[in-house]
Design a protein around this motif. Structure first.
Motif, PDB file in Angstrom:
ATOM      1  N   MET A   1      -6.960   0.292   6.238  1.00 40.14           N
ATOM      2  CA  MET A   1      -6.712   1.639   6.741  1.00 40.14           C
ATOM      3  C   MET A   1      -5.898   2.436   5.742  1.00 40.14           C
ATOM      4  N   LEU A   2      -4.902   1.776   5.180  1.00 43.14           N
ATOM      5  CA  LEU A   2      -4.038   2.470   4.220  1.00 43.14           C
ATOM      6  C   LEU A   2      -4.824   2.875   2.980  1.00 43.14           C
ATOM      7  N   ARG A   3      -5.663   1.965   2.501  1.00 45.76           N
ATOM      8  CA  ARG A   3      -6.490   2.284   1.330  1.00 45.76           C
ATOM      9  C   ARG A   3      -7.339   3.519   1.588  1.00 45.76           C
ATOM     10  N   GLU A   4      -7.932   3.567   2.773  1.00 43.48           N
ATOM     11  CA  GLU A   4      -8.839   4.663   3.110  1.00 43.48           C
ATOM     12  C   GLU A   4      -8.108   5.980   3.281  1.00 43.48           C
ATOM     13  N   SER A   5      -6.869   5.910   3.781  1.00 42.92           N
ATOM     14  CA  SER A   5      -6.184   7.137   4.204  1.00 42.92           C
ATOM     15  C   SER A   5      -5.125   7.624   3.233  1.00 42.92           C
TER      16      SER A   5
END
Ligand code: FES
Length: 196
Positions: A1-5
């Motif tokens: 999620m962090l990578r995407e956001s």
């Protein structure tokens, strides 16, 4: 999620807890992001200090109430966090993701034999091989426990397991097959042997 956001976020605090620094899944990546000042990383190692509590999180992130929060972890911690947010009147600021894969399929279960440790347990079709092994005292590799990190992958020696997320069967006819299974999201589908 962090990578995407992360592209859309410029003020992220990540509180990460696990037994030791070596156990941190994506630890190197998270520490690199912290070194580059893309996130503020707070690591807490539970060996010798005990499990992370809501009070610990509140103390570590003084402006927690002003932030949107995403939490993932074992059920007791998430229950306590949800209670804290509810009682503080800010339940809408917290999103949680339970640490266990939600089983949508239950198979027949069966005996799971861990060949190296010579341990055998009988399981139902909803109990993961990871849980069954740990309950029997087998040292099981694991990580996220929800089918994401592949930290629990081990060889299936013989037999069949069913993926608890979608019901897919994985079978191995012989120990030479080289078949690997994710034990955290797989349950026995009949008798099976795991090379642990
Ligand atoms: S423990 Fe992460 S995929 Fe199984």
């Amino acid at each position: 999620m962090l990578r995407e956001s992360l592209r859309e976020l410029d003020d992220v605090v990540l509180v990460h807890s696990c037994p030791t620094a070596e156990d941190a899944i994506f630890g190197a990546e998270l520490r690199a992001l912290a070194a580059a000042r893309r996130i503020h990383l707070i690591e807490r190692f539970t060996t010798g200090r005990g499990r992370l509590t809501v009070d610990d999180i509140v103390a570590a992130v003084p402006d927690l109430a002003e932030r949107s929060a995403w939490a993932c972890g074992p059920a007791p911690m998430l229950d306590a966090l949800e209670q804290h947010y509810r009682e503080s009147g800010m339940a809408d600021r917290l999103r949680t993701e339970r640490f266990r894969a939600a089983p949508v399929v239950t198979g027949v279960g069966g005996s799971v034999t861990f060949t190296r440790t010579r341990t055998s347990v009988h399981t139902d079709g909803a109990t993961s091989v990871l849980d069954a092994g740990e309950a029997a005292g087998v040292l099981m590799p694991s990580g996220c426990r929800m089918g994401v990190c592949f930290g629990c992958v081990v060889p299936l020696h013989r037999g069949a397991v069913r993926d608890l997320r979608n019901g897919d069967l994985t079978t191995a006819a012989d120990s030479g097959d080289g078949v690997l299974v994710q034990t955290c999201v797989s349950a026995a589908a009949g008798a099976c042997e795991i090379a642990l």
